[in-house]
Design an enzyme around this catalytic site. Structure first.
Site, PDB file in Angstrom:
ATOM      1  N   CYS A 108       0.832  -1.208   0.000  1.00 18.83           N
ATOM      2  CA  CYS A 108       0.000   0.000   0.000  1.00 18.83           C
ATOM      3  C   CYS A 108       0.868   1.260   0.000  1.00 18.83           C
ATOM      4  CB  CYS A 108      -0.980  -0.035   1.164  1.00 18.83           C
ATOM      5  SG  CYS A 108      -2.332   1.180   1.002  1.00 18.83           S
ATOM      6  N   HIS A 213      -3.832  -5.378   0.177  1.00 19.50           N
ATOM      7  CA  HIS A 213      -3.391  -5.771   1.516  1.00 19.50           C
ATOM      8  C   HIS A 213      -3.427  -7.291   1.688  1.00 19.50           C
ATOM      9  CE1 HIS A 213      -3.058  -1.820   3.541  1.00 19.50           C
ATOM     10  NE2 HIS A 213      -3.883  -1.441   2.577  1.00 19.50           N
ATOM     11  N   GLU A 215      -1.869  -9.035   3.770  1.00 18.69           N
ATOM     12  CA  GLU A 215      -1.848  -9.403   5.193  1.00 18.69           C
ATOM     13  C   GLU A 215      -3.254  -9.581   5.758  1.00 18.69           C
ATOM     14  OE1 GLU A 215      -2.399  -4.954   5.407  1.00 18.69           O
ATOM     15  OE2 GLU A 215      -1.362  -6.380   4.093  1.00 18.69           O
TER      16      GLU A 215
END
Length: 236
Positions: A108, A213, A215
């Protein structure tokens, strides 16, 4: 086997004047076989170089917008909050990392900073600068662990070697985006509305920038977990 130690750039709360971290970044590294350590917010070249030498790889996290001065533009009213301390620290860090050829996973904001540092440019706001005021597909409401749009993956890219797919479904929580890819970088993924979502450096051990993202997706989507596993393996 010795686990690689990964430096993770800290998030910064302007209101509370404190550094903090989302556990998903740390958990993704741990589950991929690494040991995450949150980095301090410092601006000493010598101290940052020392950090680079002591860690095996680095994860650049999300957060505030990039100061447009970095990509040689004036800050528009619709540009979000910036954090000059983070920009300063992470620019020094990137320079040292690239010189040392240390593995980098940039997510990001980290992805946008990587592109800007290398000479690329950003949309300060996608809906205003690209979509003529129309809403974009790049900002979703919670839950963030659900993909909302797809990206096309370049078959010659580092990303394709990792995920082994020509298309991925991804989440999207950003109002800025890469407008001009850096001359030294290569495109790894792009959306149907021509927003570049991933870049990489061919001449480095492992330098991968990602706009979405992973994660927040790795627990439910195998190819997203592969991103972290390959990053950690490159750090060994």
């Amino acid at each position: 086997m010795k686990k690689p130690i990964i430096g993770v750039t800290a998030l910064f709360d302007d209101e509370k004047e404190s550094i903090w971290m989302l556990p998903s970044y740390l958990n993704a590294i741990i589950e991929a076989g690494g040991i995450p350590v949150i980095l301090p917010l410092i601006d000493s070249n010598e101290d940052i170089k020392n950090l680079v030498n002591r860690f095996d790889g680095f994860l650049l996290t999300g957060g505030q917008d990039i100061n447009p001065e970095i990509y040689k533009e004036e800050k528009a009213d619709y540009c979000g909050d910036i954090n000059d301390e983070r920009d300063t620290m992470e620019i020094i860090l990137l320079g040292e990392l690239l010189k040392a050829n240390k593995p980098i996973l940039a997510i990001c904001r980290g992805f946008q900073l990587l592109n800007s540092y290398l000479g690329g440019k950003l949309y300060q706001d996608i809906s205003i600068e690209k979509n003529n005021g129309e809403a974009s597909i790049h900002w979703q409401e919670k839950p963030y662990n659900k993909p909302i749009h797809n990206v096309r993956v370049n078959k010659d890219s580092l990303l394709f070697k990792i995920v082994k797919k020509e298309e991925l479904m991804v989440n999207s929580i950003h109002h800025q985006a890469v407008k001009v890819i850096a001359p030294k970088a290569d495109e790894a993924a792009i959306t149907k509305d021509n927003i570049i979502e991933s870049i990489y450096l061919k001449d480095k051990n492992f330098v991968l920038g990602i706009q979405w993202h992973p994660e927040l997706l790795y627990k439910d989507y195998y190819e997203q977990s592969e991103i972290f596993k390959n990053f950690i393996n490159s750090c060994k």
